[in-house]
Design a protein around this motif. Structure first.
Motif, short mmCIF file in Angstrom:
data_model
loop_
_atom_site.label_atom_id
_atom_site.label_comp_id
_atom_site.label_asym_id
_atom_site.label_seq_id
_atom_site.Cartn_x
_atom_site.Cartn_y
_atom_site.Cartn_z
N UNK A 25 -86.32 -80.71 -57.48
CA UNK A 25 -85.21 -81.64 -57.29
C UNK A 25 -84.45 -81.94 -58.57
N UNK A 26 -84.88 -81.35 -59.69
CA UNK A 26 -84.24 -81.62 -60.96
C UNK A 26 -84.68 -82.91 -61.61
N UNK A 27 -85.49 -83.68 -60.93
CA UNK A 27 -86.06 -84.92 -61.47
C UNK A 27 -87.51 -84.70 -61.88
N UNK B 44 -82.03 -78.28 -50.04
CA UNK B 44 -81.60 -78.49 -51.42
C UNK B 44 -82.53 -77.77 -52.38
N UNK B 45 -83.83 -77.86 -52.14
CA UNK B 45 -84.80 -77.17 -52.99
C UNK B 45 -84.55 -75.66 -52.98
N UNK C 74 -92.32 -74.09 -52.62
CA UNK C 74 -91.40 -75.21 -52.77
C UNK C 74 -91.82 -76.32 -51.80
N UNK C 75 -91.88 -77.55 -52.30
CA UNK C 75 -92.22 -78.70 -51.46
C UNK C 75 -91.22 -79.82 -51.77
N UNK C 76 -91.15 -80.81 -50.87
CA UNK C 76 -90.24 -81.91 -51.13
C UNK C 76 -90.95 -83.13 -51.72
N UNK C 77 -92.18 -83.43 -51.30
CA UNK C 77 -92.83 -84.70 -51.65
C UNK C 77 -91.93 -85.86 -51.23
#
Length: 377
Positions: free
Chosen positions: A241-243, A310-311, A264-267
């Motif tokens: 996410x860039x964070x 987005x990821x 890839x995961x979102x969390x």
């Protein structure tokens, strides 16, 4: 019911090709190259990628999986489906054992319906030094009987449990998880390099959000990151996410682990898709500002507001992955880890018709799950 999609750019694990595909009774029956032999629904040259598989997700649309509320869970799943995630594992966070067992049992009902693909216990057997957005007062020393009770509460739908391998008794728990068919994930850990290797030898096969909630790489003290990245048995999660992770560190992980070991995961947490404001993650208060979720007290990052589309887009546009590489990391690799790759994870004959249609900017214009359109196309 049969449908043929034509004029598509189909993304497979190996390549991208112009072609067509046919779906019958919710499954892919043909994948062809070039012009279709007959008429069909034209996608106008848009990409078709496999439905995304998110193995680490705490909620969205204001709904939280840790709440253990079936209607909240349905709302979160529906939201992420709109962003291309056709397979979701519901992640819990550290809480009292009875609450975790109750939530796991409630979510197991949705697993049996096919709404969810399983339950992930993130905690409570994690390091107090690296607990992040987990309540330190509720952390516990690994206990084989307790873990067996949580797994039992999920009624065969416990997919993964995150544990810090350096804790007393952790290696025995990892072995028990493997024997029970549950993925043992190593993370929220203050382990040394050798302690992490011991966790891998015991059966740990996932790095829970690599880089985050673990000691940083150091040339004289490599810590867990080097051990997890370099071992061929380990799949590394990345919150792209860039964070949580800089694109350069995503590229570094990918250069070592490749698409076959990168997931890839979102969390994602409840604020995903809702906006800034006050929320809760488990028992803890969270403030979201400018799309970044942090604990109200202490400021630790508290999950994300990321969606898988987005990821995926960031992986291609900012991190340099090819479309097939990004598709593997977002779909096939997690599906294989979860034991679901016989049904989902790639645009392949015989698999469920879980598909995402993307335009030239890699924006979602269509989402199909088991042959039924939920967005677009």
């Amino acid at each position: 019911m049969s449908i043929t999609l034509v004029d598509a750019r189909i993304v497979t694990p190996e390549d991208v090709h112009d072609g067509w595909l046919t779906i019958e009774d919710g499954r892919i029956t043909h994948v062809g190259r070039g012009a279709a032999p007959g008429a069909g629904l034209s996608l106008g040259g848009r990409y078709v990628v496999p439905g995304f598989v998110d193995q680490h997700n705490h909620g969205g649309a204001g709904a939280s999986f840790p709440a253990g509320d079936p209607e909240e869970a349905r709302r979160a799943v529906a939201f992420h489906l709109g962003h291309g995630t056709t397979t979701v594992v519901a992640s819990l966070v550290t809480g009292p054992l009875e609450e975790l067992a109750r939530a796991a049992s409630a979510l197991a009902d949705l697993c049996e319906e096919g709404v969810l693909a399983g339950v992930h216990f993130e905690g409570p057997y994690i390091s107090a030094a690296r607990c992040g957005a987990h309540d330190p007062a509720l952390l516990r020393t690994p206990d084989r009987a307790e873990v067996a009770g949580l797994v039992k509460a999920a009624r065969g739908h416990a997919r993964m449990l995150t544990i810090a391998p350096e804790l007393p008794g952790a290696l025995d728990v990892v072995r028990d998880l493997v024997d029970a068919g549950v993925v043992a994930a190593l993370g929220h850990s203050d382990a040394t390099h050798d302690q992490t290797l011991a966790g891998i030898e015991a059966g740990g096969t996932v790095a829970t959000h690599l880089y985050n909630a673990m000691p940083s790489l150091h040339h004289r003290d490599p810590g867990p990151i080097a051990a997890l990245l370099q071992d061929e048995r380990v799949t590394v999660e990345l919150i792209n996410d860039g964070v949580h992770v800089h694109p350069a560190m995503v590229r570094l992980a990918y250069s070592v682990a490749g698409a076959g070991r990168t997931a890839l995961v979102t969390d994602a947490m409840a604020a995903t898709g809702v906006g800034d404001g006050s929320y809760r993650l488990g028992n803890l208060a969270v403030e979201v500002k400018d799309g970044v979720a942090r604990l109200a007290e202490g400021g630790s990052i508290a999950g994300s507001t990321l969606t898988m589309d987005v990821a995926f887009r960031r992986a291609v546009r900012l991190c340099g992955l090819s479309l097939p590489e990004a598709a593997r990391a977002a779909s096939l690799t997690p599906a294989r880890l979860l034991g679901l790759d016989d049904r989902v994870g790639s645009v392949t004959t015989g698999k469920d018709a879980d598909l995402v249609v993307l335009d030239e900017e890699l924006t979602v214009t269509g989402v199909m799950k088991r042959g039924a359109w939920h967005v677009g196309p």
